[in-house]
Design a protein around this motif. Structure first.
Motif, PDB file in Angstrom:
ATOM      1  N   ASN A 117       1.801  14.237 -12.000  1.00  0.00           N
ATOM      2  CA  ASN A 117       1.162  15.180 -11.088  1.00  0.00           C
ATOM      3  C   ASN A 117       0.896  14.593  -9.706  1.00  0.00           C
ATOM      4  O   ASN A 117       0.017  15.052  -8.992  1.00  0.00           O
ATOM      5  CB  ASN A 117      -0.160  15.684 -11.695  1.00  0.00           C
ATOM      6  CG  ASN A 117       0.035  16.385 -13.028  1.00  0.00           C
ATOM      7  OD1 ASN A 117       0.990  17.137 -13.195  1.00  0.00           O
ATOM      8  ND2 ASN A 117      -0.829  16.127 -13.982  1.00  0.00           N
ATOM      9  N   GLY A 118       1.627  13.552  -9.337  1.00  0.00           N
ATOM     10  CA  GLY A 118       1.439  12.969  -8.013  1.00  0.00           C
ATOM     11  C   GLY A 118       0.337  11.933  -7.939  1.00  0.00           C
ATOM     12  O   GLY A 118       0.069  11.399  -6.857  1.00  0.00           O
ATOM     13  N   LEU A 119      -0.303  11.628  -9.047  1.00  0.00           N
ATOM     14  CA  LEU A 119      -1.346  10.611  -9.068  1.00  0.00           C
ATOM     15  C   LEU A 119      -0.728   9.231  -9.292  1.00  0.00           C
ATOM     16  O   LEU A 119       0.355   9.113  -9.848  1.00  0.00           O
ATOM     17  CB  LEU A 119      -2.348  10.892 -10.189  1.00  0.00           C
ATOM     18  CG  LEU A 119      -3.071  12.242 -10.179  1.00  0.00           C
ATOM     19  CD1 LEU A 119      -4.039  12.322 -11.353  1.00  0.00           C
ATOM     20  CD2 LEU A 119      -3.801  12.463  -8.871  1.00  0.00           C
ATOM     21  N   LYS A 120      -1.452   8.205  -8.872  1.00  0.00           N
ATOM     22  CA  LYS A 120      -0.992   6.845  -9.140  1.00  0.00           C
ATOM     23  C   LYS A 120      -2.176   5.885  -9.043  1.00  0.00           C
ATOM     24  O   LYS A 120      -3.230   6.218  -8.479  1.00  0.00           O
ATOM     25  CB  LYS A 120       0.098   6.439  -8.155  1.00  0.00           C
ATOM     26  CG  LYS A 120      -0.347   6.356  -6.704  1.00  0.00           C
ATOM     27  CD  LYS A 120       0.824   5.934  -5.816  1.00  0.00           C
ATOM     28  CE  LYS A 120       0.401   5.813  -4.367  1.00  0.00           C
ATOM     29  NZ  LYS A 120       1.546   5.389  -3.503  1.00  0.00           N
ATOM     30  N   PHE A 121      -2.000   4.696  -9.578  1.00  0.00           N
ATOM     31  CA  PHE A 121      -3.010   3.666  -9.417  1.00  0.00           C
ATOM     32  C   PHE A 121      -2.946   3.161  -7.968  1.00  0.00           C
ATOM     33  O   PHE A 121      -1.866   3.039  -7.383  1.00  0.00           O
ATOM     34  CB  PHE A 121      -2.756   2.496 -10.362  1.00  0.00           C
ATOM     35  CG  PHE A 121      -2.939   2.829 -11.815  1.00  0.00           C
ATOM     36  CD1 PHE A 121      -4.010   3.600 -12.247  1.00  0.00           C
ATOM     37  CD2 PHE A 121      -2.042   2.361 -12.761  1.00  0.00           C
ATOM     38  CE1 PHE A 121      -4.184   3.903 -13.581  1.00  0.00           C
ATOM     39  CE2 PHE A 121      -2.210   2.645 -14.105  1.00  0.00           C
ATOM     40  CZ  PHE A 121      -3.280   3.430 -14.516  1.00  0.00           C
ATOM     41  N   GLY A 122      -4.112   2.877  -7.400  1.00  0.00           N
ATOM     42  CA  GLY A 122      -4.154   2.310  -6.062  1.00  0.00           C
ATOM     43  C   GLY A 122      -3.710   3.250  -4.958  1.00  0.00           C
ATOM     44  O   GLY A 122      -3.164   2.818  -3.944  1.00  0.00           O
ATOM     45  N   PHE A 123      -3.968   4.532  -5.118  1.00  0.00           N
ATOM     46  CA  PHE A 123      -3.556   5.522  -4.118  1.00  0.00           C
ATOM     47  C   PHE A 123      -4.131   5.192  -2.737  1.00  0.00           C
ATOM     48  O   PHE A 123      -3.492   5.447  -1.705  1.00  0.00           O
ATOM     49  CB  PHE A 123      -4.013   6.913  -4.559  1.00  0.00           C
ATOM     50  CG  PHE A 123      -3.653   8.025  -3.620  1.00  0.00           C
ATOM     51  CD1 PHE A 123      -2.404   8.626  -3.686  1.00  0.00           C
ATOM     52  CD2 PHE A 123      -4.554   8.480  -2.661  1.00  0.00           C
ATOM     53  CE1 PHE A 123      -2.051   9.653  -2.803  1.00  0.00           C
ATOM     54  CE2 PHE A 123      -4.224   9.508  -1.792  1.00  0.00           C
ATOM     55  CZ  PHE A 123      -2.965  10.094  -1.860  1.00  0.00           C
ATOM     56  N   CYS A 157      -7.637   3.369   2.392  1.00  0.00           N
ATOM     57  CA  CYS A 157      -9.052   3.002   2.214  1.00  0.00           C
ATOM     58  C   CYS A 157      -9.124   1.922   1.136  1.00  0.00           C
ATOM     59  O   CYS A 157      -9.518   2.189  -0.001  1.00  0.00           O
ATOM     60  CB  CYS A 157      -9.870   4.225   1.806  1.00  0.00           C
ATOM     61  SG  CYS A 157     -11.668   3.963   1.867  1.00  0.00           S
ATOM     62  N   PRO A 158      -8.723   0.706   1.472  1.00  0.00           N
ATOM     63  CA  PRO A 158      -8.571  -0.353   0.467  1.00  0.00           C
ATOM     64  C   PRO A 158      -9.829  -0.696  -0.324  1.00  0.00           C
ATOM     65  O   PRO A 158      -9.726  -1.189  -1.456  1.00  0.00           O
ATOM     66  CB  PRO A 158      -8.095  -1.556   1.290  1.00  0.00           C
ATOM     67  CG  PRO A 158      -8.407  -1.220   2.721  1.00  0.00           C
ATOM     68  CD  PRO A 158      -8.329   0.253   2.817  1.00  0.00           C
ATOM     69  N   ASP A 159     -11.000  -0.435   0.217  1.00  0.00           N
ATOM     70  CA  ASP A 159     -12.240  -0.755  -0.497  1.00  0.00           C
ATOM     71  C   ASP A 159     -12.830   0.446  -1.228  1.00  0.00           C
ATOM     72  O   ASP A 159     -13.971   0.393  -1.696  1.00  0.00           O
ATOM     73  CB  ASP A 159     -13.284  -1.302   0.488  1.00  0.00           C
ATOM     74  CG  ASP A 159     -12.880  -2.641   1.073  1.00  0.00           C
ATOM     75  OD1 ASP A 159     -12.208  -3.419   0.363  1.00  0.00           O
ATOM     76  OD2 ASP A 159     -13.225  -2.905   2.246  1.00  0.00           O
ATOM     77  N   ALA A 160     -12.072   1.525  -1.342  1.00  0.00           N
ATOM     78  CA  ALA A 160     -12.602   2.764  -1.907  1.00  0.00           C
ATOM     79  C   ALA A 160     -13.221   2.565  -3.291  1.00  0.00           C
ATOM     80  O   ALA A 160     -14.369   2.960  -3.543  1.00  0.00           O
ATOM     81  CB  ALA A 160     -11.504   3.828  -1.975  1.00  0.00           C
ATOM     82  N   GLU A 161     -12.475   1.967  -4.196  1.00  0.00           N
ATOM     83  CA  GLU A 161     -12.984   1.810  -5.563  1.00  0.00           C
ATOM     84  C   GLU A 161     -14.163   0.849  -5.608  1.00  0.00           C
ATOM     85  O   GLU A 161     -15.106   1.043  -6.385  1.00  0.00           O
ATOM     86  CB  GLU A 161     -11.869   1.376  -6.506  1.00  0.00           C
ATOM     87  CG  GLU A 161     -10.789   2.440  -6.677  1.00  0.00           C
ATOM     88  CD  GLU A 161      -9.908   2.222  -7.897  1.00  0.00           C
ATOM     89  OE1 GLU A 161     -10.362   1.592  -8.874  1.00  0.00           O
ATOM     90  OE2 GLU A 161      -8.755   2.691  -7.879  1.00  0.00           O
ATOM     91  N   ALA A 162     -14.145  -0.186  -4.773  1.00  0.00           N
ATOM     92  CA  ALA A 162     -15.263  -1.138  -4.731  1.00  0.00           C
ATOM     93  C   ALA A 162     -16.526  -0.460  -4.212  1.00  0.00           C
ATOM     94  O   ALA A 162     -17.644  -0.733  -4.692  1.00  0.00           O
ATOM     95  CB  ALA A 162     -14.900  -2.326  -3.851  1.00  0.00           C
ATOM     96  N   ILE A 163     -16.361   0.429  -3.245  1.00  0.00           N
ATOM     97  CA  ILE A 163     -17.514   1.157  -2.686  1.00  0.00           C
ATOM     98  C   ILE A 163     -18.129   2.063  -3.747  1.00  0.00           C
ATOM     99  O   ILE A 163     -19.352   2.134  -3.901  1.00  0.00           O
ATOM    100  CB  ILE A 163     -17.082   1.968  -1.446  1.00  0.00           C
ATOM    101  CG1 ILE A 163     -16.778   1.017  -0.282  1.00  0.00           C
ATOM    102  CG2 ILE A 163     -18.163   2.973  -1.051  1.00  0.00           C
ATOM    103  CD1 ILE A 163     -16.124   1.690   0.921  1.00  0.00           C
TER     104      ILE A 163
END
Length: 329
Positions: free
Chosen positions: A26-32, A37-43
């Motif tokens: 569905n167009g999703l991926k890891f590390g999108f 926004c490289p710090d998105a998941e960390a934030i």
């Protein structure tokens, strides 16, 4: 408390990531957001950790938000939208009136808007927050699974659709099977995702019918352990909206104790007991009694990644909301 992550679980987690990481369903991926926004998941993780450190009970509501979002219109952040003068939103539907944790989503969104304006969708935040919340509830610090990102936010949120699509606590097996199947989820996914009831609390009205008037004659649900039923009756006195732990003494620890209760017919909801109505789900419940918790964590992560792809909006569909409670126009 869940057992420490062993090497085998970490190997399985890495293998699962390899198997699913390249399948951008569905167009999703890891590390999108790796570039945008490289710090998105960390934030997001920092935000969830901050609230969890002060109140561990926040995990269950955040996990529940993700379920309720994905079961209505797919995982598009529609559960976050406020009602308008002309529309009653999902938040106002009876199954959603006890939802909580919106303030954590808002805090994460505010931090992300400061770092990367109009980049990270609210739908992705809901998925990431759920992962981080349940991972913290294991007490181990590691992420139970990776989250595919790239979702975009929907424009529509209707209370009537929430009523029609969110599984009821009073559902039997056939009803649950059909509801999960309509989202592309299997019977095993049903058994695995029910394990989310390992954390959290419930109000007596959500299961009270099992205690006092199951068939309209003041009777107790015969599938509920009678001693536990009487214990719950004493807690849920008429007129008192008592809160009861889903897993007594362990409502903030994500583990397999929930399945122990279900096997003993001490699950709070009729939908918990429903897992014993079919051989496939019953076998899964009993298999949890002696299997290492790491195998359940693996299953849970796999089913959560699968659920997280339901009905997503990607590419040019939807939008990236600036405020998770409001559409941009």
């Amino acid at each position: 408390m869940a057992e420490r992550l062993d090497a085998r679980f970490l190997f399985h987690l890495a293998l699962l990531s390899l198997l699913l990481g390249s399948a951008n369903g569905n167009g999703l991926k890891f590390g999108f957001y790796k570039t945008s926004c490289p710090d998105a998941e960390a934030i997001v993780r920092k935000t969830v950790s901050s609230y969890f450190s002060r109140d561990p009970t926040v995990s269950a509501p955040l996990l529940r938000l993700h379920f309720h979002d994905c079961f209505v219109r797919g995982c598009d952040g529609s559960v976050l939208l406020n009602s308008t003068e002309t529309n009653l939103a999902e938040k106002e539907a009876m199954p959603n009136q006890s939802l909580d944790g919106f303030y954590v989503i808002d805090a994460a969104k505010a931090a992300l808007e400061k770092a990367c304006p109009e980049t990270v969708s609210c739908a992705d935040i809901v998925a990431l927050v759920a992962r981080d919340a349940v991972s913290l509830a294991t007490g181990q610090g590691n992420s139970l699974y990776q989250v595919h990102t790239g979702r975009r936010d929907g424009f529509v949120s209707k209370a009537s659709e929430a009523v029609a699509n969110i599984p009821s606590a009073f559902s039997d097996f056939d009803e649950l099977k059909a509801e999960f199947a309509s989202k592309g989820l299997s019977v095993k996914d049903l058994a695995v995702l029910s394990g989310a009831h390992a954390i959290g609390n419930s109000h007596c009205f959500s299961f009270g019918k099992r205690l006092n008037n199951y068939k309209g004659k003041g009777d107790i649900d015969p599938t509920l352990d009678p001693n536990y039923a009487m214990e719950l009756r004493n807690k849920c006195s008429p007129g008192i909206n008592t809160v009861v732990e889903m897993v007594p003494g362990s409502s903030t620890s994500f583990d397999t104790k929930y399945y122990d209760l279900v096997a003993k017919r001490k699950g709070l909801f009729r939908s918990d007991e429903a897992l014993l109505q079919d051989k496939r789900t019953r076998d899964y419940v009993y298999s949890r009694l002696h299997a290492p918790e790491s195998s359940f964590f693996y299953d849970f992560g796999k089913s959560m990644m699968k659920m997280g792809k339901v009905g997503v909006l990607t590419g040019n569909a939807g939008e990236i909301r600036r405020n998770c409670a409001l559409v941009n126009h």
